[in-house]
Scaffold this active site. Structure first.
Site, PDB file in Angstrom:
ATOM      1  N   SER A   6      55.123  49.418  -4.779  1.00  0.00           N
ATOM      2  CA  SER A   6      56.123  50.377  -5.211  1.00  0.00           C
ATOM      3  C   SER A   6      56.842  50.956  -3.991  1.00  0.00           C
ATOM      4  CB  SER A   6      55.461  51.457  -6.062  1.00  0.00           C
ATOM      5  OG  SER A   6      56.398  52.287  -6.688  1.00  0.00           O
TER       6      SER A   6
ATOM      7  N   ASP B 130      56.890  45.154 -15.830  1.00  0.00           N
ATOM      8  CA  ASP B 130      57.286  46.282 -14.993  1.00  0.00           C
ATOM      9  C   ASP B 130      58.794  46.465 -15.122  1.00  0.00           C
ATOM     10  OD1 ASP B 130      57.818  48.160 -13.064  1.00  0.00           O
ATOM     11  OD2 ASP B 130      56.848  47.075 -11.419  1.00  0.00           O
TER      12      ASP B 130
ATOM     13  N   HIS C 250      54.501  49.045 -14.633  1.00  0.00           N
ATOM     14  CA  HIS C 250      54.507  49.266 -13.183  1.00  0.00           C
ATOM     15  C   HIS C 250      53.115  49.557 -12.647  1.00  0.00           C
ATOM     16  CE1 HIS C 250      56.206  50.099  -9.311  1.00  0.00           C
ATOM     17  NE2 HIS C 250      55.797  51.365  -9.312  1.00  0.00           N
TER      18      HIS C 250
END
Length: 403
Positions: free
Chosen positions: A156, A326, A359
């Site tokens: 991320s 995601d 995610h």
């Protein structure tokens, strides 16, 4: 596989000012650092792990109480990835994680004293960027005597830092593993961040970011910000599987309470729980700073939006990983990175994992995902062990790695 066990963070103090992209400087600051494993004799097995939005330097192992005993359920946020026999094996690698400046987990941030005023920074803490964090991490490596990383790893926002490392310090990184990330945020992602920030800023207890002086915390805003974020971290399928349309305190087939203000659905109860928990430990100003750093990251901006031109500076080898569900950092964004690397004829591997978790998948146990990371780090370990290990510099000359 076993746990690293109890770990103790190290506080590193830096007096030399850190120039920031905003034009401001950060002076007389401290960074919290945790390390795992042993640095080998030639210092070639170091791996830097970059943390994401609400994480810290505590990436693996257990925290200790005041008596040195392990605190239950205090595992690091990526404990399933890092440790003896795990994908990033601490029997083979020396792992470093730095809590970034501006955070609220010990490194100098909004809750600390501003040396220029003698007062808590609060909203006066300077705006920080991904590039600033990488510069700060580089100083930690200098302090540790590590000239070159075997790899930099992040998911991320951590993946953005990993990519930035290959551009800011290309000769100091041999491999980059970027997971569930993007070359910049989409307009929709910036919008989510702005809604979360407005929830905090408009909380009456925010007081322009100087709420510490009033003895309050903008908990309402933090709760809403966390709820918004948490929705985006999960896939629709996972939320439906976990909660569906189940009502709180009602058996299947029973009627709801018919209230517009009380909690009716289990998913509502879950989000409020997450929000309450978050507001107890996370700093509001830190949330504003870190989401802004996410917004600003865009290495292609200086190249007229040409990502391939931006990534032409890198000399590292890459592993890029994405997850099919995601939607916050969609696989298409990872493919942009891969294409730009391929256009530059860089060495890049790509894995797109068909995982249902959204995610958050980058933090969870998935055998396929972990096997990819394990295999890649095994490749790096074998490279370190080879007396002919080398990478190519931007000038096309081999950079010898001491073994």
């Amino acid at each position: 596989m076993s746990s690293i066990g109890v770990v103790t963070p190290v506080s590193m103090h830096f007096e030399a000012p850190l120039p920031l992209r905003s034009g401001a400087t950060l002076r007389d600051y401290t960074l919290m650092v945790e390390t795992y494993g042993q640095l080998n004799a030639d210092r070639s097995n170091a791996v830097l792990v970059c943390h994401a939005l609400n994480a810290s330097h505590h990436v693996a192992g257990l925290q200790a109480d005041e008596h040195g005993k392990p605190i239950p359920k205090s595992q690091g946020w990526w404990d399933n990835m890092i440790g003896p026999g795990k994908p990033l094996d601490t029997h083979k690698f020396f792992v470093i994680c730095v809590n970034n400046p501006g955070s609220c987990f010990g490194s100098t941030g909004p809750t600390h004293i501003n040396p220029d005023t003698g007062r808590v920074y609060g909203a006066d803490f300077p705006v920080v960027t991904v590039e600033d964090w990488v510069d700060a991490q580089a100083r930690v490596l200098d302090r540790l005597g590590i000239e070159q990383l075997a790899a930099v790893l992040g998911g991320s926002l951590g993946g953005m830092q990993a990519i930035s490392w290959t551009l800011q310090y290309p000769q100091r990184v041999r491999h980059c593993i970027a997971v569930a990330t993007a070359p910049n945020l989409s307009a929709q992602n910036i919008a989510f961040n702005e809604v979360a920030r407005r929830a905090i800023i408009t909380d009456p207890d925010f007081h322009g970011g100087h709420f510490y002086e009033h003895g309050v915390v903008p908990r309402r805003g933090l709760r809403v910000a966390r709820m918004i974020g948490h929705i985006t971290y999960l896939s629709d399928d996972v939320m439906d599987e976990k909660f569906g349309r189940s009502l709180v305190g009602r058996e299947l087939g029973e009627e709801p309470r018919y209230s517009t203000q009380e909690i009716e659905f289990q998913v509502e109860s879950y989000l409020r729980y997450q929000g309450d928990k978050f507001s107890d430990y996370f700093d509001a100003n830190t949330y504003l700073l870190i989401t802004r750093a996410l917004d600003y990251f865009d290495p292609a901006r200086a190249f007229g939006g040409d990502l391939a031109a931006a990534l032409s500076q890198a000399v590292a080898k890459f592993l890029v990983i994405s997850f099919t569900t995601d939607w916050r950092f969609a696989p298409a964004r990872s493919r942009e990175i891969v294409k730009a690397l391929v256009d530059n004829r860089h060495d890049v591997s790509y894995a797109e994992i068909d995982a249902p978790h959204g995610h958050d998948a980058f933090l969870l146990d998935d055998a396929r995902y972990h096997n990819v990371v394990w295999a890649y780090f095994d490749r790096i370990h074998r490279e370190i062990s080879s007396p002919t290990a080398a990478i190519t510099t931007a000038a096309g000359q081999p950079l010898k790695i001491a073994v």
